[in-house]
Design a protein around this motif. Structure first.
Motif, PDB file in Angstrom:
ATOM      1  N   GLU A  72     -13.958 -35.872  18.411  1.00  0.00           N
ATOM      2  CA  GLU A  72     -13.311 -35.253  19.573  1.00  0.00           C
ATOM      3  C   GLU A  72     -14.331 -34.751  20.592  1.00  0.00           C
ATOM      4  O   GLU A  72     -14.080 -34.783  21.806  1.00  0.00           O
ATOM      5  N   ARG A 121     -17.372 -37.996  27.078  1.00  0.00           N
ATOM      6  CA  ARG A 121     -17.222 -39.221  27.864  1.00  0.00           C
ATOM      7  C   ARG A 121     -16.079 -39.119  28.871  1.00  0.00           C
ATOM      8  O   ARG A 121     -16.184 -39.586  30.015  1.00  0.00           O
ATOM      9  N   ARG A 122     -14.990 -38.499  28.447  1.00  0.00           N
ATOM     10  CA  ARG A 122     -13.787 -38.468  29.289  1.00  0.00           C
ATOM     11  C   ARG A 122     -13.865 -37.406  30.386  1.00  0.00           C
ATOM     12  O   ARG A 122     -13.491 -37.656  31.532  1.00  0.00           O
ATOM     13  N   GLU A 123     -14.367 -36.220  30.044  1.00  0.00           N
ATOM     14  CA  GLU A 123     -14.308 -35.094  30.973  1.00  0.00           C
ATOM     15  C   GLU A 123     -15.649 -34.733  31.608  1.00  0.00           C
ATOM     16  O   GLU A 123     -15.674 -34.040  32.626  1.00  0.00           O
ATOM     17  N   CYS A 124     -16.743 -35.180  31.022  1.00  0.00           N
ATOM     18  CA  CYS A 124     -18.065 -34.743  31.496  1.00  0.00           C
ATOM     19  C   CYS A 124     -18.925 -35.884  32.013  1.00  0.00           C
ATOM     20  O   CYS A 124     -20.133 -35.700  32.217  1.00  0.00           O
ATOM     21  N   ASP A 159     -15.610 -37.812  22.503  1.00  0.00           N
ATOM     22  CA  ASP A 159     -14.529 -38.286  23.372  1.00  0.00           C
ATOM     23  C   ASP A 159     -14.428 -37.406  24.614  1.00  0.00           C
ATOM     24  O   ASP A 159     -14.267 -37.902  25.734  1.00  0.00           O
ATOM     25  N   TYR A 160     -14.520 -36.093  24.404  1.00  0.00           N
ATOM     26  CA  TYR A 160     -14.434 -35.153  25.527  1.00  0.00           C
ATOM     27  C   TYR A 160     -15.622 -35.337  26.475  1.00  0.00           C
ATOM     28  O   TYR A 160     -15.455 -35.327  27.712  1.00  0.00           O
TER      29      TYR A 160
END
Length: 335
Positions: free
Chosen positions: A148, A154-157, A151-152
């Protein structure tokens, strides 16, 4: 009958360190002239007893003969770094029969002691140097996390592992706790394989990054802490800060700087001739926690599943408290 002593007022605390402070207050000139003793009621804020002791119960360490103010209060046996205290004062005149004429207690004043100073961190560094052991080669820094987390990132940062505030684990007085942001990495290797350990309590995915990306002549290396958690294992916290960055400026006046090529914990040796690669080494007998003060992009390394078991989170050092009884990693700041 002697006139009563006025209640001390306008209490002021100054020159606060991790193990000392100076205190002063206002009192009439006639009280200044006849006071023979000062009583200091000092206690931790969280343990504050509203019924303060009377002068006969004052511990000897908190009784002082009257001296010109401000008066220094010092002692590692009752002052701890980064701790909130309550203090009140009472003036007294010792009489011919041995009893005391005392004032009322002053209003209570609260203050907080400071971080370890450079001299205290140097003491910790000196204590850590012995148990550090011999230097072993390594080639990558690594960081374990749960899926997680990546994933965060890559997705949010945008793929950046961003610095987070250092928690309160380790020595209570370490200047970086709650004040310096960074991304934590490990670099310890197993003695028999020369590779990072197969297990981790931090998560089943491991990010690897070549050692030279973080540890090179353009980074400064600082010593930040030495501690244990009621176990035989000891931890050394180091800070890697690229030259001239905010993290570097923060550490420069607060932490001992280490020579990249010659220190007991983490070294970089430049190539000796053309075609050679730099050599990176870590201490073999302590666990290094390396805080890098700048964001790190996941594309600078690779993420892989570890081959061993994901251990219990209880084995992590998150907000772990230092064993105050360990003779190996504790110092006496009041010496």
């Amino acid at each position: 009958m002697d006139a009563p002593l006025a209640t001390p007022c306008n209490i002021q605390i100054c020159e606060v360190t991790c193990d000392s402070f100076r205190i002063m207050w206002d009192m009439p000139p006639e009280d200044t002239a006849r006071a023979t003793h000062f009583f200091i009621d000092l206690s931790r804020k969280e343990n504050r007893d509203p019924n303060r002791f009377k002068h006969r119960d004052v511990p000897t360490k908190l009784v002082a003969k009257a001296v010109p103010l401000p008066m220094a209060v010092r002692g590692h046996w009752f002052l701890s770094p980064r701790t909130e205290y309550c203090v009140a004062v009472q003036t007294a005149v010792r009489q011919s029969d041995g009893d005391y004429l005392v004032s009322e207690w002053s209003p209570v004043v609260e203050f907080c002691t400071g971080d370890y100073a450079m001299e205290h961190l140097q003491q910790l560094l000196d204590k850590a140097s012995g148990p550090a052991g011999r230097l072993l080669r390594f080639s990558v820094f690594y960081r374990n996390q749960h899926p997680e987390y990546f994933d965060y990132v890559r997705r949010e940062c945008g793929g950046l592992m961003r610095p987070a505030m250092k928690d309160t684990s380790g020595s209570h007085g370490s200047p970086i706790n709650g004040k310096l942001q960074g991304v934590f990495f490990s670099c310890n290797t197993e003695f028999d394989t020369g590779l990072p350990p197969k297990d981790s309590p931090y998560g089943p995915l491991r990010f690897h990054i070549p050692a030279g990306v973080l540890l090179n002549p353009n980074t400064c290396l600082y010593f930040a802490d030495f501690y244990c958690m009621y176990t035989a294992y000891h931890y050394v916290v180091l800070v890697l800060a690229p030259v001239g960055t905010e993290g570097d400026h923060f550490c420069r006046t607060r932490l001992p700087r280490l020579d990249l090529a010659s220190n007991p914990f983490l070294t970089y040796t430049a190539p000796q001739s053309q075609g050679e690669e730099p050599v990176y080494c870590h201490a073999s007998d302590v666990i290094l926690e390396v805080l890098f003060t700048e964001p790190v992009h996941v594309d600078q390394g690779s993420v892989e599943q570890i081959s061993g078991h994901h251990q219990l989170m209880s084995l992590t050092t998150a907000n772990a408290k230092k064993d105050p009884s360990c003779k190996v990693c504790n110092i006496s700041v009041g010496r």
